[in-house]
Design a protein around this motif. Sequence first.
Motif, PDB file in Angstrom:
ATOM      1  N   THR A 158      47.210 -12.379  -1.556  1.00  0.00           N
ATOM      2  CA  THR A 158      46.564 -13.027  -0.415  1.00  0.00           C
ATOM      3  C   THR A 158      45.495 -13.990  -0.936  1.00  0.00           C
ATOM      4  O   THR A 158      44.626 -13.575  -1.711  1.00  0.00           O
ATOM      5  N   VAL A 159      45.594 -15.246  -0.551  1.00  0.00           N
ATOM      6  CA  VAL A 159      44.488 -16.180  -0.804  1.00  0.00           C
ATOM      7  C   VAL A 159      43.489 -15.972   0.311  1.00  0.00           C
ATOM      8  O   VAL A 159      43.787 -16.233   1.480  1.00  0.00           O
TER       9      VAL A 159
ATOM     10  N   THR B 295      43.346 -11.943  -3.551  1.00  0.00           N
ATOM     11  CA  THR B 295      43.490 -10.501  -3.767  1.00  0.00           C
ATOM     12  C   THR B 295      44.911 -10.216  -4.220  1.00  0.00           C
ATOM     13  O   THR B 295      45.873 -10.614  -3.550  1.00  0.00           O
ATOM     14  N   TRP B 296      45.028  -9.601  -5.380  1.00  0.00           N
ATOM     15  CA  TRP B 296      46.323  -9.180  -5.905  1.00  0.00           C
ATOM     16  C   TRP B 296      46.493  -7.682  -5.640  1.00  0.00           C
ATOM     17  O   TRP B 296      45.538  -6.920  -5.730  1.00  0.00           O
TER      18      TRP B 296
ATOM     19  N   TYR C 215      46.328  -0.722  -6.048  1.00  0.00           N
ATOM     20  CA  TYR C 215      44.942  -1.105  -5.775  1.00  0.00           C
ATOM     21  C   TYR C 215      44.856  -2.606  -5.489  1.00  0.00           C
ATOM     22  O   TYR C 215      45.565  -3.395  -6.107  1.00  0.00           O
ATOM     23  N   ALA C 216      43.983  -2.964  -4.590  1.00  0.00           N
ATOM     24  CA  ALA C 216      43.726  -4.371  -4.339  1.00  0.00           C
ATOM     25  C   ALA C 216      42.712  -4.874  -5.359  1.00  0.00           C
ATOM     26  O   ALA C 216      41.664  -4.249  -5.557  1.00  0.00           O
ATOM     27  N   TRP C 217      43.059  -5.971  -6.012  1.00  0.00           N
ATOM     28  CA  TRP C 217      42.228  -6.503  -7.091  1.00  0.00           C
ATOM     29  C   TRP C 217      41.805  -7.919  -6.736  1.00  0.00           C
ATOM     30  O   TRP C 217      42.630  -8.776  -6.466  1.00  0.00           O
ATOM     31  N   ARG C 218      40.504  -8.132  -6.726  1.00  0.00           N
ATOM     32  CA  ARG C 218      39.949  -9.417  -6.318  1.00  0.00           C
ATOM     33  C   ARG C 218      39.682 -10.302  -7.536  1.00  0.00           C
ATOM     34  O   ARG C 218      39.201  -9.824  -8.567  1.00  0.00           O
TER      35      ARG C 218
ATOM     36  N   PRO D 239      30.514 -17.068  -8.153  1.00  0.00           N
ATOM     37  CA  PRO D 239      31.727 -16.249  -8.071  1.00  0.00           C
ATOM     38  C   PRO D 239      31.444 -14.825  -8.526  1.00  0.00           C
ATOM     39  O   PRO D 239      30.710 -14.603  -9.488  1.00  0.00           O
ATOM     40  N   GLU D 240      32.016 -13.872  -7.815  1.00  0.00           N
ATOM     41  CA  GLU D 240      31.895 -12.481  -8.262  1.00  0.00           C
ATOM     42  C   GLU D 240      32.882 -12.247  -9.383  1.00  0.00           C
ATOM     43  O   GLU D 240      34.014 -12.719  -9.329  1.00  0.00           O
ATOM     44  N   PRO D 241      32.485 -11.508 -10.406  1.00  0.00           N
ATOM     45  CA  PRO D 241      33.467 -11.132 -11.431  1.00  0.00           C
ATOM     46  C   PRO D 241      34.617 -10.385 -10.790  1.00  0.00           C
ATOM     47  O   PRO D 241      34.430  -9.665  -9.805  1.00  0.00           O
ATOM     48  N   GLN D 242      35.807 -10.556 -11.351  1.00  0.00           N
ATOM     49  CA  GLN D 242      36.964  -9.892 -10.746  1.00  0.00           C
ATOM     50  C   GLN D 242      36.805  -8.378 -10.786  1.00  0.00           C
ATOM     51  O   GLN D 242      36.152  -7.830 -11.681  1.00  0.00           O
ATOM     52  N   GLY D 243      37.384  -7.709  -9.806  1.00  0.00           N
ATOM     53  CA  GLY D 243      37.253  -6.254  -9.713  1.00  0.00           C
ATOM     54  C   GLY D 243      37.998  -5.736  -8.497  1.00  0.00           C
ATOM     55  O   GLY D 243      38.699  -6.489  -7.817  1.00  0.00           O
TER      56      GLY D 243
END
Lengths: 223, 233
Positions: free
Chosen positions: A58-59, A87-88, A128-131, A191-195
């Motif tokens: 999802t973008v 979100t992956w 898990y959803a990964w941002r 930007p937030e670090p990915q997580g």
Amino acid sequence: MRHGRRRITWSGTALVLGAVTAGCALVTYLPQDQGLDTPVVVEGVPGETLDLTYAELTVTDVRVADTLEGTTETAVAGGTFLVVDVTWRATRTQTTFAGAEVTDSQGRRFWPSALGDCAASATSQPGYAWRATYCFDVPEDALAGATVRLARGSQSEEHAEQRRDAVAVVDLGITAGAARTLWDAAETVRPEPQGFAVPGAGDAATGDASTGDASTGDAGGDA
Amino acid sequence: MKHARSDGPDLAFRIGRRVVAAVADDMSTAQRVGVGVVGALVALTPFGAWSPAQAQTAPLVTGTAVEVGPFEVTVEKAAVADDLGLLVPEPGNQMLAVVASVTNTGEVPEYSVTLGDTMPAPRGVGIVPEEPFGEPAAETGGEADLPSPTIVNIADGTSRSILNPGVTYRLAFIWEQSGDFAGETVPLELIDLGWVEEDLAGLDDGHWYVGEAAFSGDVPVGQAGPGTEAGQQ
């Protein structure tokens, strides 16, 4: 003339050369394995969840920024940063999503900058959803009509890793009129670090809320 | 009485001679001449038979944009400093930076390593040779190998590994230099890049190869201000 041996004639030579030339032409101009190499393109728009079989994507937000403020460095755009929050959700196994590329209306391609906590790739566990946030430094004339191509295969080597695999192509929805407004807006994005993505957090969880509308650099949806 | 003979290279030579003789015997004189000419051209190809004569380099003028490979490069100036932020030289040395505006004029991203190939370290101005893996500086034909530049985006001091199309960056190309250098100019060359669509062996299609020097000129050297960061040239 000796018996049992044939002379090499001009016509024979021409015949062989002609056959070789025809063979080369066939190999060069006939489509080779086109059906096998073509990726499966899944098209969508920001906010839509796309099924890539190996993952759901999802973008969640699209913004622009002149400056990226990360935890360890600040990056200034040469053009402007096109900031794409996604979100992956891997569906089968731990998956690395190495492909991220913006294409503009002229066909030019742009790769992400791993600056200021922006991601160049992301890896997530299944379920898990990964941002992640991708930041592309692009010129002004690349904004209108830009699309982002995201996949698990890298975009390098002419998308070789994406052959016969699913890729997402998302129209960022930036019109020509909105492009000018976005270019003129001087914005700083953190930007937030990915997580791990917080369920139900939506767009607000993906970045600086101060840039969350069109007047302050939000390119998604409104544009 | 027959003598023992080695069948190694001699056997190969005799077989080769027989094959050539068998083919040549069946050819007319005109065909033999044609085959000879083609064979000579093929044999000379690796030695530059098709290469144009050594071209003179065009003058490199500060403030004037030039094209090298996929890049438009405008060299502005050079400057020396005791250190450039995190780039700190060995005691007694200094940092030399060439400032240039660079735009990728192509349609696909290019690596900054490719850009670095276009601007070799200036020679004869005390650039510290590279010492791979702690070994003494390698000597190539009497001249030491000089390092590729460290390329820094002046606007923010970051390194940009990717240069996207149509975006202009003001970059510093940085080398460590002997502190003994006191010249007013540095001789700079820009190397042209050629695109290889299909590699002969088919193993490395689609890449830039480093060609010959296309532009050369002397670039004035100034003094960077005290405490200058790598991104503040």
